[in-house]
Scaffold this motif. Structure first.
Motif, PDB file in Angstrom:
ATOM      1  N   THR A 165       0.807  -1.227   0.000  1.00 55.10           N
ATOM      2  CA  THR A 165       0.000   0.000   0.000  1.00 55.10           C
ATOM      3  C   THR A 165       0.838   1.275   0.000  1.00 55.10           C
ATOM      4  N   THR A 166       2.151   1.131   0.027  1.00 55.62           N
ATOM      5  CA  THR A 166       3.033   2.294   0.028  1.00 55.62           C
ATOM      6  C   THR A 166       4.304   1.961  -0.749  1.00 55.62           C
ATOM      7  N   THR A 167       5.059   2.985  -1.077  1.00 50.16           N
ATOM      8  CA  THR A 167       6.291   2.776  -1.824  1.00 50.16           C
ATOM      9  C   THR A 167       7.495   3.180  -0.982  1.00 50.16           C
ATOM     10  N   THR A 168       8.649   2.775  -1.444  1.00 49.91           N
ATOM     11  CA  THR A 168       9.885   3.199  -0.784  1.00 49.91           C
ATOM     12  C   THR A 168       9.989   4.719  -0.796  1.00 49.91           C
ATOM     13  N   GLU A 169       9.583   5.314  -1.885  1.00 51.57           N
ATOM     14  CA  GLU A 169       9.636   6.776  -2.007  1.00 51.57           C
ATOM     15  C   GLU A 169       8.703   7.451  -1.006  1.00 51.57           C
TER      16      GLU A 169
END
Length: 120
Positions: free
Chosen positions: A54-58
């Protein structure tokens, strides 16, 4: 028989709590090290697969860079209390104080790992 069941339940709870506490302490220590080193990829890797989906590294990088720029490095983290199945740690940053909130899944990965301002 009833006493035996109660004793077994108590021991099981105690062992489970101790295992969760050790896993949580490890994550908190790793988080502090990664945060202070600006290693946002390492922080991202602490999250559970469901959170990573649900989220990115960025996203993680942007969020924690803002926290670090406004609050500074983490000087210390001390367990404070639990609330609704997650743990709250008092965080002393180089510029201010706040809290780190963590909730681990049964695999020892973070479903919740975040910072927030100290509630008053």
């Amino acid at each position: 028989m009833k006493k035996i069941i109660i004793v077994i339940a108590f021991l099981t709870f105690g062992l489970t709590y101790a295992q969760n506490n050790r896993a949580e302490s490890k994550i908190i220590s790793q988080f502090q090290t990664a945060f202070n080193a600006s290693n946002y990829k390492a922080i991202y890797n602490m999250y559970s697969k469901s959170k990573q989906n649900t989220t990115t590294t960025e996203d993680i990088k942007v969020f924690f860079e803002r926290v670090k720029n406004s609050k500074g490095d983490i000087v210390s983290l001390t367990f404070s209390n639990t609330d609704e199945n997650y743990s709250i740690y008092k965080a002393v940053f180089s510029k201010t104080t706040g809290e780190v909130v963590v909730k681990l899944n049964n695999k020892g990965k973070a479903d919740i790992l975040s910072t927030r301002s100290t509630q008053r």
